[in-house]
Design a protein around this motif. Structure first.
Motif, PDB file in Angstrom:
ATOM      1  N   PHE A  52       0.842  -1.195   0.000  1.00 43.96           N
ATOM      2  CA  PHE A  52       0.000   0.000   0.000  1.00 43.96           C
ATOM      3  C   PHE A  52       0.875   1.241   0.000  1.00 43.96           C
ATOM      4  O   PHE A  52       1.774   1.387   0.826  1.00 43.96           O
ATOM      5  N   GLY A  53       0.610   2.143  -0.932  1.00 41.44           N
ATOM      6  CA  GLY A  53       1.359   3.392  -1.022  1.00 41.44           C
ATOM      7  C   GLY A  53       0.572   4.546  -0.453  1.00 41.44           C
ATOM      8  O   GLY A  53      -0.551   4.826  -0.899  1.00 41.44           O
ATOM      9  N   PHE A  54       1.142   5.207   0.540  1.00 45.75           N
ATOM     10  CA  PHE A  54       0.534   6.367   1.193  1.00 45.75           C
ATOM     11  C   PHE A  54       1.181   7.587   0.559  1.00 45.75           C
ATOM     12  O   PHE A  54       2.304   7.967   0.896  1.00 45.75           O
ATOM     13  N   GLY A  63       1.594  11.488  -0.759  1.00 47.07           N
ATOM     14  CA  GLY A  63       1.242  12.882  -0.515  1.00 47.07           C
ATOM     15  C   GLY A  63       2.481  13.735  -0.462  1.00 47.07           C
ATOM     16  O   GLY A  63       3.582  13.234  -0.233  1.00 47.07           O
ATOM     17  N   PRO A  64       2.327  15.054  -0.668  1.00 47.92           N
ATOM     18  CA  PRO A  64       3.493  15.936  -0.612  1.00 47.92           C
ATOM     19  C   PRO A  64       4.060  16.012   0.804  1.00 47.92           C
ATOM     20  O   PRO A  64       3.409  15.593   1.765  1.00 47.92           O
ATOM     21  N   ASN A  65       5.280  16.532   0.926  1.00 44.16           N
ATOM     22  CA  ASN A  65       5.848  16.763   2.252  1.00 44.16           C
ATOM     23  C   ASN A  65       4.896  17.655   3.049  1.00 44.16           C
ATOM     24  O   ASN A  65       4.370  18.635   2.530  1.00 44.16           O
ATOM     25  N   GLY A  66       4.658  17.266   4.310  1.00 42.47           N
ATOM     26  CA  GLY A  66       3.760  18.055   5.151  1.00 42.47           C
ATOM     27  C   GLY A  66       2.303  17.687   5.025  1.00 42.47           C
ATOM     28  O   GLY A  66       1.435  18.338   5.611  1.00 42.47           O
ATOM     29  N   ALA A  67       1.988  16.623   4.270  1.00 42.04           N
ATOM     30  CA  ALA A  67       0.580  16.253   4.064  1.00 42.04           C
ATOM     31  C   ALA A  67      -0.025  15.516   5.256  1.00 42.04           C
ATOM     32  O   ALA A  67      -1.239  15.407   5.372  1.00 42.04           O
ATOM     33  N   GLY A  68       0.835  14.982   6.141  1.00 38.86           N
ATOM     34  CA  GLY A  68       0.330  14.244   7.304  1.00 38.86           C
ATOM     35  C   GLY A  68       0.739  12.789   7.335  1.00 38.86           C
ATOM     36  O   GLY A  68       0.328  12.035   8.211  1.00 38.86           O
ATOM     37  N   HIS A 128       6.603   8.541  -8.898  1.00 43.91           N
ATOM     38  CA  HIS A 128       7.042   7.490  -9.816  1.00 43.91           C
ATOM     39  C   HIS A 128       7.363   6.194  -9.061  1.00 43.91           C
ATOM     40  O   HIS A 128       7.023   5.095  -9.513  1.00 43.91           O
ATOM     41  N   ASP A 129       7.986   6.328  -7.888  1.00 40.87           N
ATOM     42  CA  ASP A 129       8.353   5.144  -7.113  1.00 40.87           C
ATOM     43  C   ASP A 129       7.130   4.423  -6.549  1.00 40.87           C
ATOM     44  O   ASP A 129       7.091   3.199  -6.504  1.00 40.87           O
ATOM     45  N   VAL A 130       6.145   5.194  -6.115  1.00 42.97           N
ATOM     46  CA  VAL A 130       4.901   4.586  -5.638  1.00 42.97           C
ATOM     47  C   VAL A 130       4.231   3.824  -6.788  1.00 42.97           C
ATOM     48  O   VAL A 130       3.772   2.693  -6.621  1.00 42.97           O
ATOM     49  N   GLU A 131       4.204   4.438  -7.966  1.00 45.32           N
ATOM     50  CA  GLU A 131       3.588   3.810  -9.144  1.00 45.32           C
ATOM     51  C   GLU A 131       4.243   2.469  -9.457  1.00 45.32           C
ATOM     52  O   GLU A 131       3.567   1.494  -9.796  1.00 45.32           O
ATOM     53  N   LEU A 132       5.571   2.406  -9.349  1.00 46.26           N
ATOM     54  CA  LEU A 132       6.303   1.185  -9.697  1.00 46.26           C
ATOM     55  C   LEU A 132       6.300   0.139  -8.582  1.00 46.26           C
ATOM     56  O   LEU A 132       6.528  -1.037  -8.837  1.00 46.26           O
ATOM     57  N   THR A 133       6.053   0.565  -7.348  1.00 45.27           N
ATOM     58  CA  THR A 133       6.202  -0.345  -6.201  1.00 45.27           C
ATOM     59  C   THR A 133       4.871  -0.868  -5.678  1.00 45.27           C
ATOM     60  O   THR A 133       4.759  -2.045  -5.327  1.00 45.27           O
ATOM     61  N   CYS A 134       3.870  -0.010  -5.608  1.00 42.35           N
ATOM     62  CA  CYS A 134       2.661  -0.313  -4.817  1.00 42.35           C
ATOM     63  C   CYS A 134       1.514  -0.813  -5.684  1.00 42.35           C
ATOM     64  O   CYS A 134       1.356  -0.392  -6.834  1.00 42.35           O
ATOM     65  N   ASP A 135       0.700  -1.709  -5.116  1.00 40.99           N
ATOM     66  CA  ASP A 135      -0.458  -2.200  -5.869  1.00 40.99           C
ATOM     67  C   ASP A 135      -1.752  -1.491  -5.483  1.00 40.99           C
ATOM     68  O   ASP A 135      -2.743  -1.574  -6.189  1.00 40.99           O
ATOM     69  N   ARG A 136      -1.751  -0.770  -4.352  1.00 45.17           N
ATOM     70  CA  ARG A 136      -2.868   0.113  -3.995  1.00 45.17           C
ATOM     71  C   ARG A 136      -2.294   1.432  -3.512  1.00 45.17           C
ATOM     72  O   ARG A 136      -1.229   1.452  -2.895  1.00 45.17           O
ATOM     73  N   VAL A 137      -3.012   2.513  -3.778  1.00 40.84           N
ATOM     74  CA  VAL A 137      -2.502   3.841  -3.445  1.00 40.84           C
ATOM     75  C   VAL A 137      -3.594   4.655  -2.756  1.00 40.84           C
ATOM     76  O   VAL A 137      -4.745   4.692  -3.216  1.00 40.84           O
ATOM     77  N   GLY A 138      -3.226   5.304  -1.647  1.00 41.69           N
ATOM     78  CA  GLY A 138      -4.103   6.262  -0.980  1.00 41.69           C
ATOM     79  C   GLY A 138      -3.469   7.634  -1.058  1.00 41.69           C
ATOM     80  O   GLY A 138      -2.294   7.793  -0.715  1.00 41.69           O
ATOM     81  N   VAL A 139      -4.224   8.613  -1.522  1.00 37.87           N
ATOM     82  CA  VAL A 139      -3.710   9.983  -1.638  1.00 37.87           C
ATOM     83  C   VAL A 139      -4.109  10.775  -0.397  1.00 37.87           C
ATOM     84  O   VAL A 139      -5.298  10.857  -0.053  1.00 37.87           O
ATOM     85  N   ILE A 140      -3.119  11.357   0.285  1.00 33.29           N
ATOM     86  CA  ILE A 140      -3.365  12.224   1.432  1.00 33.29           C
ATOM     87  C   ILE A 140      -2.888  13.627   1.075  1.00 33.29           C
ATOM     88  O   ILE A 140      -1.829  13.803   0.485  1.00 33.29           O
ATOM     89  N   TYR A 141      -3.734  14.609   1.412  1.00 26.92           N
ATOM     90  CA  TYR A 141      -3.423  15.999   1.047  1.00 26.92           C
ATOM     91  C   TYR A 141      -4.009  16.905   2.115  1.00 26.92           C
ATOM     92  O   TYR A 141      -5.181  16.750   2.486  1.00 26.92           O
ATOM     93  N   VAL A 144      -8.658   6.212  -2.308  1.00 27.12           N
ATOM     94  CA  VAL A 144      -7.843   4.991  -2.341  1.00 27.12           C
ATOM     95  C   VAL A 144      -8.250   4.211  -3.581  1.00 27.12           C
ATOM     96  O   VAL A 144      -9.445   4.031  -3.847  1.00 27.12           O
ATOM     97  N   GLU A 145      -7.251   3.767  -4.345  1.00 26.77           N
ATOM     98  CA  GLU A 145      -7.556   3.058  -5.590  1.00 26.77           C
ATOM     99  C   GLU A 145      -6.429   2.083  -5.901  1.00 26.77           C
ATOM    100  O   GLU A 145      -5.295   2.262  -5.449  1.00 26.77           O
ATOM    101  N   SER A 146      -6.717   1.045  -6.666  1.00 23.74           N
ATOM    102  CA  SER A 146      -5.663   0.121  -7.094  1.00 23.74           C
ATOM    103  C   SER A 146      -4.817   0.787  -8.175  1.00 23.74           C
ATOM    104  O   SER A 146      -5.331   1.561  -8.989  1.00 23.74           O
ATOM    105  N   THR A 147      -3.520   0.480  -8.163  1.00 29.09           N
ATOM    106  CA  THR A 147      -2.618   1.041  -9.165  1.00 29.09           C
ATOM    107  C   THR A 147      -3.063   0.638 -10.565  1.00 29.09           C
ATOM    108  O   THR A 147      -2.998   1.434 -11.506  1.00 29.09           O
ATOM    109  N   GLU A 148      -3.545  -0.581 -10.695  1.00 31.17           N
ATOM    110  CA  GLU A 148      -4.017  -1.085 -11.993  1.00 31.17           C
ATOM    111  C   GLU A 148      -5.127  -0.202 -12.558  1.00 31.17           C
ATOM    112  O   GLU A 148      -5.086   0.203 -13.726  1.00 31.17           O
ATOM    113  N   ASN A 149      -6.110   0.128 -11.713  1.00 37.72           N
ATOM    114  CA  ASN A 149      -7.220   0.985 -12.175  1.00 37.72           C
ATOM    115  C   ASN A 149      -6.749   2.397 -12.489  1.00 37.72           C
ATOM    116  O   ASN A 149      -7.210   3.017 -13.452  1.00 37.72           O
TER     117      ASN A 149
END
Length: 248
Positions: free
Chosen positions: A35-37, A39-44, A196-209, A216-221
């Protein structure tokens, strides 16, 4: 078949006096997920991960690992967790091998063979008799990862694990993470601001801002619908991100 729920984050909120922090984070992470969390620096991201590993307490909400609350039963919840939060710590005047021997004291299951094995897995075996005070940031990260996986944890929580690594190091660590997820069903929760690293490493991604979970979505989708994770991230921030600032 339903995958086993490994991490459950419920209504997690932490406010700092300056108004920054995280607000009402809800997440479910399943067995074998990477799972890739994101977000930009300071996002939490680090605030949330410090709460997940019991380093700070939230104002409200809970984190459960294999159904056990980190707030209420810390030792039981963290028994099968390895982690690096912020910086990989080591004893600067012990060798890499001696550092891992020191960490191994907390577990009866770690043999000398296992120490050699994790040094090999992280590309640190040839430096086992050298001291971390002379290591580059990338080498310290590798040693920290060796310590994090030393006890065969079922869950590994990594805050910016690719920081300081060169391209070869990033590829090595990415391959190691994928290998452990696939072959040992290790569950990874990884924070990063490196899209780019999250895209290549993780199979699910959650965006925090700004301290809030946007989606939260699968990298595939994501790749099917947006072509790149960067396009998805920009789209999510533009659609949801115009919210009061509560970053941390």
């Amino acid at each position: 078949m339903d995958k086993e729920k490994v991490i459950e984050i419920q209504n997690l909120t932490k406010r700092y006096p300056n108004g920054r922090g995280i607000e009402d984070i809800n997440l479910e992470i399943f067995k074998g997920d990477i799972f890739g969390f994101l977000g930009p620096n300071g996002a939490g991201k680090t605030t949330a991960m410090k709460i997940m590993t019991g380093l700070i307490r939230p104002n409200r909400g809970d984190v459960k690992i294999f159904g056990t609350s980190v707030m209420e039963e810390y030792e039981k919840a963290m028994a099968s967790v390895g982690c690096i939060i912020e910086m990989a710590e080591s004893y600067p005047y012990l060798t890499a091998y001696e550092n891992l021997r020191q960490f191994a004291r907390y577990s009866s299951q770690v043999s000398r063979q296992r120490i050699e094995e994790v040094l090999e897995l992280t590309g640190m075996l040839k430096f086992k008799d050298e001291k971390p005070k002379k290591f580059s940031l990338g080498m310290k990260q590798r040693l920290g990862l060796a310590a994090a996986i030393l006890t065969h944890p079922k869950v590994v929580i990594l805050d910016e694990p690719l920081n300081g690594l060169d391209v070869e190091g990033m590829i090595d660590i990415r391959n190691l993470i994928k290998h452990l997820a696939e072959n040992e069903q290790t569950t990874f929760f990884i924070s990063s601001h490196l899209i780019h690293d999250v895209e290549l490493t993780c199979d699910r991604v959650g965006v925090i801002y700004n301290g809030r979970m946007l989606n939260v979505e699968s990298t595939e989708n994501i790749l099917r619908n947006y072509a790149t994770l960067e396009n998805y991230f920009v789209s999510e921030v533009e659609r949801n991100g115009r919210i009061p600032n509560c970053a941390g």
